[in-house]
Design a protein around this motif. Structure first.
Motif, PDB file in Angstrom:
ATOM      1  N   ARG A   1     108.072 -43.413  33.447  1.00  0.00           N
ATOM      2  CA  ARG A   1     107.358 -42.825  32.305  1.00  0.00           C
ATOM      3  C   ARG A   1     108.082 -43.081  30.987  1.00  0.00           C
ATOM      4  O   ARG A   1     107.467 -43.004  29.909  1.00  0.00           O
ATOM      5  CB  ARG A   1     107.176 -41.313  32.510  1.00  0.00           C
ATOM      6  CG  ARG A   1     108.475 -40.534  32.583  1.00  0.00           C
ATOM      7  CD  ARG A   1     108.269 -39.018  32.654  1.00  0.00           C
ATOM      8  NE  ARG A   1     107.403 -38.610  33.748  1.00  0.00           N
ATOM      9  CZ  ARG A   1     106.869 -37.389  33.853  1.00  0.00           C
ATOM     10  NH1 ARG A   1     107.122 -36.461  32.928  1.00  0.00           N
ATOM     11  NH2 ARG A   1     106.099 -37.084  34.873  1.00  0.00           N
ATOM     12  N   PHE A   2     109.386 -43.348  31.052  1.00  0.00           N
ATOM     13  CA  PHE A   2     110.164 -43.563  29.831  1.00  0.00           C
ATOM     14  C   PHE A   2     110.375 -45.044  29.506  1.00  0.00           C
ATOM     15  O   PHE A   2     111.074 -45.365  28.541  1.00  0.00           O
ATOM     16  CB  PHE A   2     111.523 -42.862  29.951  1.00  0.00           C
ATOM     17  CG  PHE A   2     111.404 -41.377  30.126  1.00  0.00           C
ATOM     18  CD1 PHE A   2     110.939 -40.575  29.090  1.00  0.00           C
ATOM     19  CD2 PHE A   2     111.734 -40.774  31.334  1.00  0.00           C
ATOM     20  CE1 PHE A   2     110.810 -39.197  29.258  1.00  0.00           C
ATOM     21  CE2 PHE A   2     111.623 -39.402  31.504  1.00  0.00           C
ATOM     22  CZ  PHE A   2     111.154 -38.615  30.467  1.00  0.00           C
ATOM     23  N   GLU A   3     109.802 -45.943  30.294  1.00  0.00           N
ATOM     24  CA  GLU A   3     109.958 -47.384  30.049  1.00  0.00           C
ATOM     25  C   GLU A   3     108.806 -47.893  29.196  1.00  0.00           C
ATOM     26  O   GLU A   3     107.665 -47.462  29.336  1.00  0.00           O
ATOM     27  CB  GLU A   3     110.027 -48.143  31.377  1.00  0.00           C
ATOM     28  CG  GLU A   3     111.281 -47.810  32.158  1.00  0.00           C
ATOM     29  CD  GLU A   3     111.382 -48.517  33.501  1.00  0.00           C
ATOM     30  OE1 GLU A   3     112.498 -48.599  34.030  1.00  0.00           O
ATOM     31  OE2 GLU A   3     110.344 -48.970  34.032  1.00  0.00           O
ATOM     32  N   LEU A   4     109.128 -48.850  28.342  1.00  0.00           N
ATOM     33  CA  LEU A   4     108.136 -49.414  27.430  1.00  0.00           C
ATOM     34  C   LEU A   4     108.051 -50.928  27.638  1.00  0.00           C
ATOM     35  O   LEU A   4     108.885 -51.681  27.142  1.00  0.00           O
ATOM     36  CB  LEU A   4     108.508 -49.111  25.976  1.00  0.00           C
ATOM     37  CG  LEU A   4     108.206 -47.699  25.474  1.00  0.00           C
ATOM     38  CD1 LEU A   4     108.820 -47.476  24.115  1.00  0.00           C
ATOM     39  CD2 LEU A   4     106.699 -47.476  25.405  1.00  0.00           C
ATOM     40  N   GLY A   5     107.055 -51.355  28.403  1.00  0.00           N
ATOM     41  CA  GLY A   5     106.769 -52.782  28.491  1.00  0.00           C
ATOM     42  C   GLY A   5     107.754 -53.583  29.306  1.00  0.00           C
ATOM     43  O   GLY A   5     108.348 -53.092  30.270  1.00  0.00           O
ATOM     44  N   ASN A   6     107.943 -54.835  28.889  1.00  0.00           N
ATOM     45  CA  ASN A   6     108.713 -55.795  29.673  1.00  0.00           C
ATOM     46  C   ASN A   6     110.203 -55.458  29.712  1.00  0.00           C
ATOM     47  O   ASN A   6     110.736 -54.817  28.810  1.00  0.00           O
ATOM     48  CB  ASN A   6     108.532 -57.215  29.110  1.00  0.00           C
ATOM     49  CG  ASN A   6     107.123 -57.738  29.321  1.00  0.00           C
ATOM     50  OD1 ASN A   6     106.526 -57.495  30.360  1.00  0.00           O
ATOM     51  ND2 ASN A   6     106.586 -58.438  28.338  1.00  0.00           N
ATOM     52  N   PHE A   7     110.844 -55.936  30.773  1.00  0.00           N
ATOM     53  CA  PHE A   7     112.274 -55.704  30.988  1.00  0.00           C
ATOM     54  C   PHE A   7     113.114 -56.846  30.430  1.00  0.00           C
ATOM     55  O   PHE A   7     112.636 -57.969  30.279  1.00  0.00           O
ATOM     56  CB  PHE A   7     112.560 -55.593  32.492  1.00  0.00           C
ATOM     57  CG  PHE A   7     111.861 -54.459  33.179  1.00  0.00           C
ATOM     58  CD1 PHE A   7     112.305 -53.154  33.025  1.00  0.00           C
ATOM     59  CD2 PHE A   7     110.756 -54.693  33.985  1.00  0.00           C
ATOM     60  CE1 PHE A   7     111.670 -52.105  33.677  1.00  0.00           C
ATOM     61  CE2 PHE A   7     110.109 -53.651  34.641  1.00  0.00           C
ATOM     62  CZ  PHE A   7     110.566 -52.353  34.475  1.00  0.00           C
TER      63      PHE A   7
END
Length: 386
Positions: free
Chosen positions: A262-268
């Motif tokens: 839930r706290f990740e935004l898009g590509n790694f």
């Protein structure tokens, strides 16, 4: 040899350590051969096959599980971020803080932890700074906790003089008082053993270019998944519980993922995550406690040699209160940094002098080389120990 592992064998994995006396891992650790090999593998795959994305994403999840084991938590409590600052901002903005609420922090701690919470003053949240002393524990903070206090945020290890705060006792205080607890472990992770559960932290944030041996651009965030009320301030498809298969946004399906995704935004940052897997392999092969104890031994030797020169150490001297790997020498940076550079010794200027920071590859000979460079120039009375 170290009494804890074969440091000469480890040293061979860090070519930069063979070329200069590198005592600056608190700034950035030199690249290790296995870490470079992991990045090279990623680049080769991209070059030769245009990127096996599903394979790369599988490795992301494998590394997430590896990191979770390293911290003693579950994989669904780990998010990948860009750096420590992003992790701290995600944490600060996820806490349900309102006008009139208060956050306690330590005066002089890392500014990018402080700014994440100072930015909440626009919402009416108050930030109170507690004085930094050589020992900071629950009893240091207890007198400052009042009815309006909602959170405490701090580093485990300070960047500027190697204080090691008693985060376990402070976590217990937060549990007792019903406070959120946010911990920045950037200067600790990879060198100091971290038991996230024992800290009772709500969030733990870090980057990876110091003790975790990874080039800049990758961070991590631990979230205590029992705190289901904590939702992200930002939203992307990747952070949703249900990612629409057709990738058409739907306003009626905005629930965040039940895990730390839930706290990740898009590509790694895929190459850095490949690097992290390799670095965790290196660290775990040696054992974090062995790395810590090796650095403590180097620190003991450094302190003894400085005492013999009559040169003052800034910050705590006792093992129980100091980081194993960060030491600040009371030599004015403006006068000394160039001298160290000219003599092939890499250190950092710090607010109270010259910072020496060890890595797993450093040796007693590195410390002796540093001392010889100091001794040859001589020190003024103002730098001498009282």
């Amino acid at each position: 040899m170290s009494g804890h592992y074969d440091v000469e064998a480890v040293r061979k994995e860090f070519p930069a350590a063979e070329r200069i006396t590198y005592l600056d891992s608190g700034f950035q650790t030199p690249l290790a051969r296995p870490v470079k090999a992991a990045i090279d593998r990623f680049l080769s795959e991209g070059l030769e096959t245009a990127g096996p994305k599903s394979v790369w994403l599988d490795r992301v999840e494998q590394t997430r599980e590896q990191l979770a084991r390293f911290l003693g938590v579950s994989a669904d409590e780990i998010a990948f971020t860009k750096n420590t600052s992003e992790s701290m901002n995600i944490a600060a903005n996820a806490l349900p803080l309102r006008a009139g609420d208060k956050v306690l922090m330590i005066h002089g701690d890392h500014p990018n932890n402080a700014y994440a919470f100072l930015n909440l003053r626009r919402k009416g949240v108050a930030v109170e700074f507690v004085p930094m002393t050589e020992v900071v524990n629950a009893e240091s903070l207890r007198p400052h906790v009042d009815a309006g206090t909602r959170a405490i945020s701090m580093s485990q290890v300070t960047f500027h003089a190697g204080h090691r705060f008693d985060v376990e006792s402070i976590g217990a205080l937060c549990a007792e008082k019903g406070l959120y607890f946010v911990v920045d472990v950037m200067q600790a992770i990879g060198v100091v053993p971290i038991a996230a559960r024992a800290m009772r932290a709500t969030f733990i944030g870090s980057g990876s270019h110091k003790g975790l041996l990874v080039p800049q651009g990758l961070g991590l965030l631990y979230w205590d998944k029992s705190r289901t009320e904590l939702e992200p301030a930002y939203l992307a498809a990747a952070s949703l519980a249900e990612i629409p298969a057709d990738l058409i946004a739907r306003a009626d399906k905005l629930d965040p993922a039940p895990n730390a995704r839930r706290f990740e935004l898009g590509n790694f940052n895929l190459p850095a995550i490949h690097a992290l897997s390799a670095s965790l392999d290196m660290i775990e092969a040696l054992g974090v406690e062995n790395i810590q104890n090796h650095c403590f031994d180097l620190g003991d030797h450094l302190i003894a040699r400085l005492d013999a020169l009559g040169v003052r150490l800034v910050g705590p001297r006792e093992r129980q209160h100091r980081a194993p790997h960060i030491y600040v020498i009371a030599l004015p940076a403006a006068e000394w940094l160039g001298h160290f550079e000219e003599n092939g010794v890499r250190v950092s200027p710090e607010r109270d002098g010259i910072r020496v920071s060890f890595g797993m590859f450093n040796t007693i000979a590195d410390v002796d080389r540093l001392i010889e460079v100091i001794r040859r120039r001589g020190v003024k009375p103002s730098s001498r120990a009282a």
